[in-house]
Design a protein around this motif. Structure first.
Motif, short mmCIF file in Angstrom:
data_model
loop_
_atom_site.label_atom_id
_atom_site.label_comp_id
_atom_site.label_asym_id
_atom_site.label_seq_id
_atom_site.Cartn_x
_atom_site.Cartn_y
_atom_site.Cartn_z
N GLY A 111 0.83 -1.20 0.00
CA GLY A 111 0.00 0.00 0.00
C GLY A 111 0.86 1.24 0.00
N VAL A 112 0.65 2.12 -0.99
CA VAL A 112 1.44 3.35 -1.08
C VAL A 112 0.58 4.59 -0.86
CG1 VAL A 112 3.05 2.24 -2.67
CG2 VAL A 112 1.16 3.60 -3.60
N GLN A 113 -0.74 4.40 -0.80
CA GLN A 113 -1.65 5.53 -0.68
C GLN A 113 -2.95 5.03 -0.08
OE1 GLN A 113 -4.59 5.83 -2.68
NE2 GLN A 113 -5.16 7.86 -1.94
N ASN A 114 -3.65 5.88 0.64
CA ASN A 114 -4.91 5.51 1.26
C ASN A 114 -5.86 6.69 1.16
OD1 ASN A 114 -6.86 4.17 2.80
ND2 ASN A 114 -5.34 3.39 4.26
N GLY A 115 -7.15 6.41 1.22
CA GLY A 115 -8.14 7.47 1.20
C GLY A 115 -8.34 8.08 -0.17
N CYS A 116 -9.29 9.02 -0.27
CA CYS A 116 -9.62 9.62 -1.56
C CYS A 116 -10.20 11.01 -1.34
CB CYS A 116 -10.63 8.74 -2.30
SG CYS A 116 -11.01 9.30 -3.98
N ASP A 117 -9.76 11.97 -2.19
CA ASP A 117 -10.25 13.34 -2.09
C ASP A 117 -11.39 13.62 -3.07
OD1 ASP A 117 -8.42 13.97 -0.12
OD2 ASP A 117 -6.91 14.68 -1.53
N HIS A 118 -11.71 12.64 -3.89
CA HIS A 118 -12.78 12.83 -4.87
C HIS A 118 -14.10 12.33 -4.28
CE1 HIS A 118 -9.41 13.67 -7.37
NE2 HIS A 118 -8.97 12.43 -7.33
N ARG A 119 -15.17 12.75 -4.87
CA ARG A 119 -16.48 12.38 -4.34
C ARG A 119 -17.38 11.90 -5.47
NH1 ARG A 119 -13.91 12.31 -0.54
NH2 ARG A 119 -14.19 13.25 1.52
N CYS A 120 -17.02 10.75 -6.05
CA CYS A 120 -17.90 10.15 -7.04
C CYS A 120 -19.26 9.91 -6.38
CB CYS A 120 -17.32 8.85 -7.56
SG CYS A 120 -15.76 9.06 -8.46
N THR A 121 -20.32 10.16 -7.08
CA THR A 121 -21.64 10.19 -6.45
C THR A 121 -22.12 8.83 -5.97
OG1 THR A 121 -22.74 9.95 -8.60
CG2 THR A 121 -22.34 12.20 -7.80
N VAL B 49 3.01 -5.59 -6.20
CA VAL B 49 1.89 -4.78 -6.71
C VAL B 49 1.76 -3.54 -5.84
CG1 VAL B 49 -0.55 -4.75 -7.31
CG2 VAL B 49 0.72 -6.92 -7.40
N LEU B 50 1.83 -2.36 -6.46
CA LEU B 50 1.60 -1.11 -5.74
C LEU B 50 0.10 -0.85 -5.71
CD1 LEU B 50 4.41 1.25 -7.11
CD2 LEU B 50 4.48 -0.34 -5.18
N THR B 51 -0.43 -0.65 -4.52
CA THR B 51 -1.87 -0.52 -4.40
C THR B 51 -2.25 0.65 -3.51
OG1 THR B 51 -3.90 -1.76 -3.89
CG2 THR B 51 -2.03 -2.10 -2.42
N GLY B 52 -3.53 1.03 -3.60
CA GLY B 52 -4.07 2.12 -2.81
C GLY B 52 -5.52 2.34 -3.21
N VAL B 53 -6.16 3.32 -2.61
CA VAL B 53 -7.54 3.64 -2.97
C VAL B 53 -7.57 4.44 -4.27
CG1 VAL B 53 -9.62 4.90 -2.27
CG2 VAL B 53 -8.31 3.60 -0.58
N ASP B 54 -6.62 5.36 -4.42
CA ASP B 54 -6.53 6.23 -5.60
C ASP B 54 -5.05 6.50 -5.85
OD1 ASP B 54 -7.13 7.99 -7.68
OD2 ASP B 54 -7.47 9.69 -6.33
N VAL B 55 -4.32 5.48 -6.31
CA VAL B 55 -2.85 5.56 -6.32
C VAL B 55 -2.32 6.69 -7.20
CG1 VAL B 55 -2.42 3.16 -5.70
CG2 VAL B 55 -2.68 3.77 -8.11
N THR B 56 -3.05 7.05 -8.25
CA THR B 56 -2.55 8.11 -9.12
C THR B 56 -2.63 9.49 -8.47
OG1 THR B 56 -4.69 7.81 -10.25
CG2 THR B 56 -2.73 7.08 -11.41
#
Length: 397
Positions: free
Chosen positions: A119-129, A164-171
């Protein structure tokens, strides 16, 4: 009948959960405890979590049973109130050693997996409906590159050939770190500082965040596997707008065409939702056509699931039976596309990492290949001799 006492982690959901479960397992020591690491991406996932809790209690009546993960953030009181559950650990606390009565530790191997997930990233700042995951995971947070490199170096030293590099929104990796590094710069650093890493695979990417640096690595770096999974969700512009996605249908097709031109062997995967609120048959037809237009051979298809508190749950809903029927049509189209792609691979040579069974593995393009028995975790060169609708058969080249 209960099983032998000792720690056990039951994992549901995404690759990030798999990576986090490995850390939790290392923190449990030799305690008589079962941890259910939950998922809340759909109603079905929450139901599966509850079923897993009940199974775990029947199998381990004397063990402490702890629940963590996204579902606990969505309905903490509901899970805490289950008679089978002894304790709930919040999703944001599940990697803190003090919540498990342990000292900080990083597992040296990824037990039970040929590939290691980091895991390289967690959480998300976007708000898909349609999505409740930001409520369960919080805002985007990046793991410092030094810690990622150290983790991967340890896994490679322990014998893992693929990570495997993984996360909620890795980009979205990096803006919260000093110097605002990008996901591409993280990958470059890993490849340079861990020269023994043979294969690097990327988890789901948001196509609009693929910058030139990341694109160059995905298409020109042989240690980055020729397999990209894109978070498309739909193929109709109005549906995409109502989902609050940040790309159009034309942009989705264009990014795949560009990837294929630069690296023709790259295999495309995608997430697709059937029956999103307000979707009519013509809108669905655009998503169905996306399977062929984007050459999607690794499809993750879900019927839309309303999540409480999300904007999409308040939109006019498509009937459940229509959602299921459209999801079935999408799966059939994706299966046909995959079967045709697999037939095209007959006669090729592929490199695979042998999995626990010892008789199969995944190629760089993530095609599943069955072959002669070999040591789990080893990399084998295979000549593809036959194809089924779901996998390839091969012999050691």
């Amino acid at each position: 009948m209960s099983v032998t006492a000792g720690p056990e982690v039951v994992t549901l959901g995404c690759r990030l959960n798999i990576a986090e479960s490995e850390t939790i397992a290392a923190l449990l020591g030799d305690r008589d405890v079962v941890v259910v690491n939950s998922c809340a991406v759909t109603d079905a996932a929450v139901k599966q979590t509850r079923a897993a809790i009940r199974r775990a209690r029947r199998a381990r009546p004397g063990a402490e049973l702890i629940v963590t993960g996204c579902a606990t953030e969505i309905d903490r009181e509901g899970f805490a109130g289950m008679v089978e559950v002894d304790r709930v650990v919040g999703n944001l606390d599940k990697l803190r050693p003090d919540h498990w009565g342990a000292v900080p530790i990083s597992p040296s191997r990824f037990a039970g997996h040929a590939r290691a997930f980091v895991g390289v990233q967690n959480g998300c700042d976007h708000r898909c409906t349609f999505c409740a995951i930001p409520f369960g995971r919080g805002p985007s947070r990046s793991v410092p590159a030094g810690a990622v490199v150290e983790r991967i170096a340890g896994l490679v030293a322990a014998g893992h050939r693929e990570v495997v590099l993984t996360g909620v929104d890795v980009t979205s990796y990096g803006p919260d770190l000093p110097g605002s590094p990008t996901f591409g710069s993280l990958i470059e650093r890993v490849l340079i500082l861990v020269p023994g890493l043979e294969r690097l695979r990327l988890s789901s990417l948001d196509s609009v965040e693929i910058d030139e640096r990341l694109f160059a690595l995905m298409t020109g770096e042989p240690r980055v596997m020729p397999h990209v999974h894109l978070s498309f969700q739909a193929g109709n512009d109005l549906v995409l707008k109502r989902m609050k996605r940040r790309h159009s249908r034309a942009q989705a097709v264009a990014v795949v065409e560009r990837l294929k031109r630069a690296r023709p062997e790259i295999a495309i995967g995608a997430d697709l939702i059937a029956g999103f609120p307000t979707e009519d048959e013509a809108m669905f037809a655009d998503t169905l056509a996306l399977v062929d237009d984007c050459d999607i051979v690794h499809a993750h298809i879900f019927p839309y699931s309303a999540r409480a508190g999300t904007p999409a749950a308040r939109m006019p809903q498509v009937a459940h039976e229509v959602r299921r029927e459209r999801a079935a049509r999408l799966r059939a189209a994706a299966a046909a596309r995959k079967a045709a792609w697999l037939r095209e691979l007959v006669g090729s040579n592929q490199s695979i990492v042998i999995e626990r069974s010892g008789i199969k593995g995944h190629a760089g393009n993530f095609a599943e290949i069955h072959t002669a028995p070999a040591p789990p975790g080893s990399v084998q060169r295979v000549r593809v001799t036959a194809a089924t609708d779901t996998h390839l058969e091969g012999t050691t080249a």
